[in-house]
Structure formats: structure tokens, C-alpha cells
Motif scaffolding. Structure first.
Motif, PDB file in Angstrom:
ATOM      1  N   ASN A  44       1.212   3.865  -3.136  1.00 18.98           N
ATOM      2  CA  ASN A  44       1.009   5.577  -2.936  1.00 18.98           C
ATOM      3  C   ASN A  44       2.423   6.094  -3.490  1.00 18.98           C
ATOM      4  O   ASN A  44       2.139   7.177  -4.160  1.00 18.98           O
ATOM      5  CB  ASN A  44       1.129   5.703  -1.532  1.00 18.98           C
ATOM      6  CG  ASN A  44      -0.468   5.448  -0.897  1.00 18.98           C
ATOM      7  OD1 ASN A  44      -1.310   5.160  -1.591  1.00 18.98           O
ATOM      8  ND2 ASN A  44      -0.361   5.318   0.400  1.00 18.98           N
TER       9      ASN A  44
ATOM     10  N   GLY B 297      -3.407   3.121   2.763  1.00 18.89           N
ATOM     11  CA  GLY B 297      -2.120   3.637   3.349  1.00 18.89           C
ATOM     12  C   GLY B 297      -2.759   3.862   4.934  1.00 18.89           C
ATOM     13  O   GLY B 297      -2.078   3.228   5.924  1.00 18.89           O
TER      14      GLY B 297
ATOM     15  N   LYS C 255      -7.715  10.418  -4.802  1.00 22.27           N
ATOM     16  CA  LYS C 255      -8.219   9.541  -5.844  1.00 22.27           C
ATOM     17  C   LYS C 255      -9.570   9.088  -6.230  1.00 22.27           C
ATOM     18  O   LYS C 255      -9.596   8.008  -6.797  1.00 22.27           O
ATOM     19  CB  LYS C 255      -7.082   8.202  -5.798  1.00 22.27           C
ATOM     20  CG  LYS C 255      -5.514   8.672  -5.613  1.00 22.27           C
ATOM     21  CD  LYS C 255      -4.819   7.378  -5.075  1.00 22.27           C
ATOM     22  CE  LYS C 255      -3.245   7.953  -4.887  1.00 22.27           C
ATOM     23  NZ  LYS C 255      -2.322   7.031  -4.246  1.00 22.27           N
TER      24      LYS C 255
ATOM     25  N   GLU D 131       0.738  -1.255   0.075  1.00 25.57           N
ATOM     26  CA  GLU D 131      -0.036  -0.117  -0.180  1.00 25.57           C
ATOM     27  C   GLU D 131       0.776   1.172  -0.193  1.00 25.57           C
ATOM     28  O   GLU D 131       0.683   2.346  -0.673  1.00 25.57           O
ATOM     29  CB  GLU D 131      -0.718  -0.050   1.318  1.00 25.57           C
ATOM     30  CG  GLU D 131      -2.025  -1.012   1.320  1.00 25.57           C
ATOM     31  CD  GLU D 131      -3.025  -0.998   0.183  1.00 25.57           C
ATOM     32  OE1 GLU D 131      -3.969  -1.889   0.152  1.00 25.57           O
ATOM     33  OE2 GLU D 131      -3.268  -0.017  -0.730  1.00 25.57           O
TER      34      GLU D 131
HETATM   35 MG   LIG Z   1      -3.222   4.010  -1.537  1.00 23.05          MG
END
Ligand SMILES: [Mg+2]
Ligand SMILES: Nc1ncnc2c1ncn2[C@@H]1O[C@H](COP(=O)(O)OP(=O)(O)OP(=O)(O)O)[C@@H](O)[C@H]1O
Ligand SMILES: Nc1ncnc2c1ncn2[C@@H]1O[C@H](COP(=O)(O)OP(=O)(O)OP(=O)(O)O)[C@@H](O)[C@H]1O
Ligand SMILES: [Mg+2]
Lengths: 465, 465
Positions: free
Chosen positions: B39, B110, B96, B35
Motif C-alpha cells: 500500500n 490492508g 484501485k 499488505e
Molecule cells: Mg492493498
């Protein structure tokens, strides 16, 4: 340049509805029916009443595209008037955020069906419900998807008649495709009847066909009970919340009061082993002490295992009866395993193995899966039961040939927490403890079938002479 | 008796964290690394910079149980100071939530790693970030799981040096099990390097081993662009929101402004076909008219298909290069299919087929799966690519024997919306359009391999004489 923003849970699940079973119009009809039926079954069992559930799916000609009116009526607990708008209009709102064996878990299912109906037809959901008191509440609701709040379009309160009615009627309009989903929908009803023989279900389909699934008993199994968390399932966050909300002034009292099956003797042993002061005020624990306490609780193996009396299994008798009724086999045997646990959650595995008779010979074993009495009809090859049946069990060892013999395996897992892999409750994770229990149960059943078959073959051989 | 309540998104995903990839300590380390790396890759690509990502996983001896410090540093866009607490402390918050090809989608990944670290070690996350301006922001945060809000434990603002630093450093402490996850973690880095040859990654593992994945090019592929929704992907809710926020005074203008690739001529044709008044104020549309408009938009097949220039595929050359570098095959061929769409979302399938050389002979085809350049390493047999490779393609037809020939298939799907089946981004749904494109691509590749093999066999036969 980058647009940072938060989205509400309703906006989130609206955008990602295919992840919760609303992939296309055919699947949406199936998922909507199952979510409402599972709500109704939970509602009736919660008050110890044999469920009567009536479902109808009728084509609505007022739209240019394929739209259905889905109506589900039950004789369950009903919902108190003031909670109805939130129960059906606020995603993540519900009464099942507890440690108890129920079909519902997420506070999501019924509302996703309502949301899907709304975004395909713009029609509000129509709800009529009473908890059996003097009033019947009627609502028409829309979901404010951006804010995750109900919009009350209409609200009426009626006098409840005499005798008083109790239950819930929910009706939505949704885009659907019955032709592509009818087989799965009928199968869902059949298997629900198999795992819930005390429930009576009717289904009127868009062609006007009435399906009736009569109950074979009015006797409900012992209902499940809510339990406190088990020490082995604890983490820092749960522990912190418990400490913040406890009235207990000593650590000893805190442990006994807040945990499942943690008694005085065990607590004293535990506190001694980890050199913890029994009189310590839990509110005085520092963050790193809470971390150490969580670790100690997880690893102390002298706690009694979770009490499985909180669970509500089918039982071998009911399982055999259901299999006989639906599959009409030549031979069937059932095993209920002793309760076990995974990560502090109690579970019971029940397995039936059926052979011959009405069981189809398809070249592979027919697998029926149930979790907390819910039939699982999708993603079979991703499920832990499929893995056991097709990759772990050595059928040759029992002189059984899955490619030639007409075999069905039925697996039911009940738990205060089913380890679903998806929010659409489609298949179950291969937790080692669960995989092991299914494997042991099937091996016992396979041995019994093997004895039956070898006896049968001896008799047939004898007849040849 | 029933306890009705709402839970926050953070409470929800905390309770059901196994559904987003936090199943056990081994898996949690894998998921946290992936994750954060995803990112960082998104962050660098968003500013057109070749990513430099440095990951370290170090055992922290300050705990009785297995705890690691995971640190990820990148040279990406950084995050503006005022957004940092929410980007890392508020579940469902992110940048996003747009219609653009990116690795991130949910506003969840995250933060789930941060949440998992917090509930296993109680340590706050440490973040240092700058967007390359005069300031570097430093935070230590905890997540208020009940309220879904960040708790700022510490905040510092530093002067940015000269030359100015830009990027993000994130560090968490979490319970983990590296021994059980190391193989998958190293494989993840390898495959990330394969699909992102312009990225440079380093990984220091708990044993002190430094893994370096050098870039083979500094040239980034054309970056993806955000697009407006395509009419075929519309529903009543999206349409309603567009109408509520538009300034357009006429229906004609509204359609041209709000939809992807809907031009004047097509709009006029569309309005004519459905007898809609071009001058109508969209705000005046009734709910049932909105439903009809949504249906009309979905079914009008003269709209131009989505413009695939918004996508960022690998390209056949880069795909072959990556396969050669990582797998060292005797033969490799790659196909990039023309863009296609499913439910109004554009997608491109890219496939490589490799034979011999360093490809292991395992008795079955080795499958590598990528989605928006993310390697997918779990649940292979539930994925659409696995279904195509093992159940749809007739390898015998190409004189290829998966059981004997050392074969690898590499599938990359890029889209403004990858149809993941799970919130843990583990495997992809078998959408008919996607399944068809993967099938066609593999058939073309299989034909090329077949020609190579028959040529090779002729040559070998000739040599025998
Ligand atoms: Mg992410
Ligand atoms: N037929 C019903 N009778 C009584 N209560 C109901 C009924 N249907 C829904 N409810 C109530 O509404 C709540 C929300 O239902 P919903 O299906 O959205 O979530 P859930 O059942 O709690 O969880 P899940 O997402 O797992 O289904 C339930 O928790 C229950 O309290
Ligand atoms: N290394 C980073 N550099 C720059 N921005 C970042 C970084 N990591 C996270 N962010 C920002 O924080 C937001 C939240 O990240 P998070 O991983 O929680 O969700 P996401 O990436 O948006 O979606 P997903 O759940 O699919 O990963 C991102 O949308 C991005 O704006
Ligand atoms: Mg429900």
C-alpha cells in the motif's frame, strides 16, 4: 484524482471470476457442472434421500459462438419459494454458513455459474423447485451485478401434482468449450460415482451420448450433523458475537451452552484454572477480558476433542467397493483413520491403495483426491495429498517402485471445514495435522501392499521351480 | 430447518481468512507486513515520489500470548480525511478498482491485516494521515464485521505543521509468531529492494535489529497510467454498464470514446464488417444485440493491441543492477520482452538469468518471482514461472545442468491485471500467452549464458596447456 469506491460482492467476484474457477469457456463448463451437481448432492443428502441427478449439456445454435444449455435436475430438498431469488441471485447468500460437513461452504458456487452464463449470453437462469408441498415455484432471474440483488424477470406458481414432486431443476445458457473440457467432465462424473455410490447420475453430452452412473446401494451413510464451535477454534470476534446473542446469565452456563462438548466438570476445571468467576455475567466482560478468555479457551487442553459423529465419512467398505468398481485393481486396501482435529475442526482421513489390474502404469502414482466426497481434479501438485505421496512417503522402504509399479492412491478427507486454498475448491492446504494423518494412513496401506507383493513374488518364484 | 442467510463481505473474508493469507500467526505477520508495504509503495508512486517506508514490529508484553505492534509509516499520497474510515474499515472499498498497473487490486489486503489484528487482540487500528494540506487526520477504528462498516472509536484533526507533512502511519496489534516468519519477512524486504531500487525501506524487528535497504537511485520509472478497457477483454456485463452510463448518441462515437486504442478508421472497418449502423443510438440496442456486439468486439482482430505505455516495467538495466546488488553473480543477463496481451490485458515479461558468484548451488535453479514489482515468496511450484523453468525449458540443450550449475532465474511480470490464482496474491496462473513469453525470454537468456559458459570453458581449457 484517486477514485475511492466500494464494490459489491457480486461485482467483486464478477471481476475476479477466474479466481473461483471461471478462467475460460472450457473451464467454465466444468465448474458450472460441478457446482450444480454438488448443490444437488447436498440437497438430497440433507433430507436423507438417495440422490437422483440428471445433467444435460446441449449445444444452442442460436448464437454465433459456442453456447450451451446446461440443465441439472435433482430429487433433493427443493428450495422454499421465497428464498429462491436470493439463493440463486444474491452472492454470499445460502444455507451452508454453518459448522456442518457439506459440499457447499461459501454461498457462491451456483451463483457464479449463473453469473457467468448471464455475462456471456445475457440469458436469465430458469429455476423450477418445490419442497414437496402444494406448490411448485418457477422463476427466471438475472443478477443485478452492481447491487448484488436478484432481478425477477418472471415468476410463476404452479399446483404440485399428485404424487407431489420434490426437487430442483436449474437451467442456464453459457459460453463454453466442450471439446476441451469433456475429458475432465466425464472424469468428474466417474469419480463422483466412486465417492457417492448411493447416488445415481445421468449425463447427456452435446454429442447426444448418454452416460449413466448407476448406484450400487440405496443405503446412505449416517448424515452429518451441525455442531457448535469447539473452544480451540475460537477467536475474539466469535466470542464477542456469542456473548452478544446469549441469554445465559452466568459464565459457567454460557460456556456449557455455546461450545461443543464442553460439559459441567470440564467447565468447572477450566474456570478454576484461569481464576474466572462461574457466576459472572458474560455480558459484563470487558474487551480485554474477552481477549484473555479466548486465549484461555484456545489453550486449555483438557477439553474433550471435537465429536466426530458429526462427520459423514465413506467407510472402508464403501471406499474399497468404489475403487474396485471404477479401477478394477488386482489388490486394494483401505484405511479409515481415527478422527483428528486441526484448529478445533474435526476431520477424518480415509485412504485406499490399489495395485495392478486396471490401474495404468504411467511412471508415477495415480492420485485420486476427494474432500467431503467432492472429486478434486485440478492443481494436483499443489495439494497436500500430492506432497505426501510424492515427497514424504519413502516407497522404496516398502519395496514399491512408483516408476514401475501400477499404483493408485485414493485420499478422502471429510471435515466440518475443509482447508481449501482457493475459493474454487481446487486443492487443500498442508495443515500439519492433516498432512500427518494422510501420511500415517498411506504408510499403513503401503505396508499391507508390501506384504501382498512379497507374498506374490515368493509364490511366483516358487512356481519357477 | 435450513437457515438461509446472507453474510457481508467482511464476515465472508473473516470466516475464510486463510484463503487470503492469514493461515496462522507466523503467516499473518508476513501477510500484514506485505499488505501495508505494498500500500505504501503504491501511495508514493501514485504521486511520483521515491518511497520512504519505515516498518517496525515490536513485541507487546501486555498480552499473555505472542502479540506484536506493527507500525508502517510512508511518505506517500496520504488519504483524504473523509475516506480514511472506509479505506481501512470497509472490505472491498478502495481506490484501485481501475485498469491500471498497481500492486493493489482487490480492496481487501490492508483491511484483512486490520481485521486479523482486531480478532486476535481486540485493539483498534491507529491511523494518522495527511494529503499534505492544512490538516492531519488521526483515527482509531474497529471493523463492524457483521455489517462491513467502520466503527470510529476516536477521531482527531490536527493542524499540519510547516513544512507540511504528507503520508500515512498505520499501526495495529496482532497475534504473531516472528521466529517462524522472520526468514521470509527479511527475504521479502530484500526482494522488494531488488525490484524497487528507488525505494528506501527500514525495518526494526522484535529483537531490536534495524535493517536498512538503501535506495540506489532517486529516479522513478515512468509511472503507470489508467486505460480504458480493450475490446478483446469485453463481455456482455461490461458492455451493458458502458451503454447505461454513456452520453454518446451514436454507436460509432460510443466505440471510439469507451475503448482503448479504438480509432475512427478501425471503428468504421469494424462497423462495416458486422453490418452495424454507425448512427445507431447505443441505448437502443436490445439484449441479444449487445451479446452479438460483445462477440464481434472480442473477435475483430484488426483492433490495435493494447498500448503498453500504460505499464511500468523495471527495464533491463535496473533489473541487472538489482540482481548484481543482491546476488553478486559472476554473470547476469536480462531481457525485456516486447509487450503482449492476454484476454485484452497488456503485459510485459522481464527476465534475468544469473550464474555463479554469490548464487548458491542448491541442486536446482533458484527462482525469484515478481508481479507488478511485488516479490512472491510462497507456492513456488504452483506458479507459471516454476513450470517454465522446471518443466518446459530444456537446459541440457544449452549445456546447462541445473543440478550442478549455480543458477538463478528472476521473472518479473507487469500488467494492468496480474492473473493471480489466489486472493492472497501467492502465485500466477499459467495463461498460455504469459507462459509463452516467459519461455521465450528464458530461452534467449539461456543462449547467452551458454555462450558465456562455453567461452569460459574454452579459456580454462586453454590455460591448462
Ligand atoms: Mg492493498
Ligand atoms: N439443487 C439445489 N437444491 C436445494 N437447494 C439448493 C440447490 N442449489 C442451491 N441451493 C441452495 O442455494 C444456496 C446457494 O447455493 P450456492 O451454490 O450459490 O452456494 P453454497 O452451495 O451455499 O456454497 P458454495 O459456494 O460452497 O457452493 C445453497 O446454500 C442452498 O441452500
Ligand atoms: N499507505 C497508504 N497510503 C495511501 N493510501 C492508502 C494506504 N494504504 C491504503 N490506502 C488506500 O486504502 C485503500 C484500501 O487498501 P487495501 O489494502 O485494503 O486494498 P487495495 O490496496 O485497494 O487492494 P488489495 O486488496 O489488492 O491490497 C487503497 O485502495 C488506498 O486507496
Ligand atoms: Mg453450492
Amino acid at each position: 484524482r484517486q477514485e475511492f469506491r466500494e464494490i459489491s460482492p457480486s461485482e467483486f467476484f464478477y471481476r475476479h471470476r477466474e479466481i473461483v474457477g471461471f478462467t475460460n469457456p472450457a473451464r467454465a463448463v466444468y465448474t458450472s457442472i460441478r457446482e450444480f451437481v454438488e448443490n444437488s448432492l447436498d440437497a438430497a443428502e440433507s433430507i436423507g434421500v438417495p440422490p437422483d441427478i440428471h445433467v444435460s449439456l446441449i449445444r444452442d445454435e442460436g448464437f454465433e459462438f459456442e453456447v450451451y444449455r446446461l440443465r441439472v435436475e435433482d430429487n433433493g430438498s427443493g428450495i422454499p419459494g421465497e428464498y429462491i431469488p436470493y439463493a440463486f441471485g444474491k452472492i454470499l447468500y445460502g444455507s451452508k454458513h454453518t459448522l456442518k460437513q457439506m459440499r457447499g461452504i461459501f454461498g457462491l458456487g451456483g451463483k457464479m455459474a449463473i453469473l457467468y452464463g448471464q455475462i456471456t449470453t445475457n440469458r436469465p437462469v430458469h429455476i423450477i423447485s418445490s419442497i414437496g408441498d402444494r406448490y411448485i415455484y418457477e422463476y427466471r432471474l438475472l443478477i443485478d451485478i452492481e447491487k448484488n440483488n436478484p432481478i425477477i424477470v418472471e415468476r410463476n406458481v404452479h399446483r404440485n401434482g399428485s404424487p407431489r414432486w420434490r426437487g430442483t431443476i436449474i437451467e442456464i445458457f453459457l459460453e463454453g468449450d466442450y471439446q476441451r473440457s469433456s475429458i475432465k467432465i466425464i472424469e468428474y462424473f466417474k469419480e463422483t460415482a466412486m465417492a457417492n455410490p448411493y447416488a445415481e447420475l445421468t449425463f447427456i453430452d452435446p454429442y447426444g451420448i448418454l452416460y449413466t452412473f448407476m448406484r450400487s446401494t440405496r443405503r446412505l451413510p449416517a448424515s452429518s450433523r451441525e455442531v457448535k464451535p469447539h473452544p480451540h477454534g475460537v477467536d475474539v470476534e466469535t466470542l464477542r458475537k456469542m456473548i452478544n446473542s446469549t441469554n445465559c446469565k452466568t459464565l459457567r452456563e454460557f460456556l456449557i451452552e455455546n461450545f461443543h462438548r464442553v460439559g459441567e466438570a470440564t467447565t468447572d476445571k477450566f474456570l478454576k484454572k484461569y481464576s474466572l468467576d462461574p457466576a459472572r455475567d458474560p455480558a459484563s466482560l470487558t474487551p480485554s477480558e474477552i481477549v484473555d478468555l479466548a486465549y484461555a479457551l484456545k489453550n486449555f487442553d483438557e477439553f474433550l476433542p471435537p465429536d466426530p459423529s458429526c462427520l459423514s465419512p465413506l467407510g472402508e467398505e464403501l471406499l474399497v467397493e468404489g475403487v474396485k468398481k471404477e479401477l478394477n485393481p488386482e489388490f486394494v486396501t483401505a484405511i479409515q483413520r481415527k478422527p483428528s482435529t486441526y484448529s478445533g475442526y474435526p476431520f477424518i482421513v480415509e485412504v485406499a491403495l490399489a495395485y495392478g489390474g486396471g490401474i495404468p502404469q504411467t511412471g508415477r502414482i495415480t492420485l485420486y483426491r476427494f474432500a467431503n466426497k467432492i472429486p478434486l481434479l485440478y492443481d494436483e501438485s499443489s495439494d497436500v495429498s500430492w506432497k505426501v505421496v510424492n515427497q514424504i512417503i519413502d516407497w522404496k522402504h516398502y519395496k514399491i517402485d512408483p516408476a514401475k509399479d501400477p499404483i493408485a492412491v485414493i485420499v478422502h478427507i471429510c471435515s466440518t471445514r475443509i482447508p481449501y486454498r482457493t475459493l474454487g475448491k481446487e486443492f487443500i492446504a498442508d495443515r500439519p495435522e492433516i498432512e500427518a494423518e494422510i501420511t500415517r494412513a498411506i504408510r499403513i496401506a503401503a505396508r499391507r501392499l508390501s506384504e501382498y507383493l512379497s507374498h506374490k513374488r515368493r509364490v511366483e518364484k516358487a512356481r519357477e521351480y
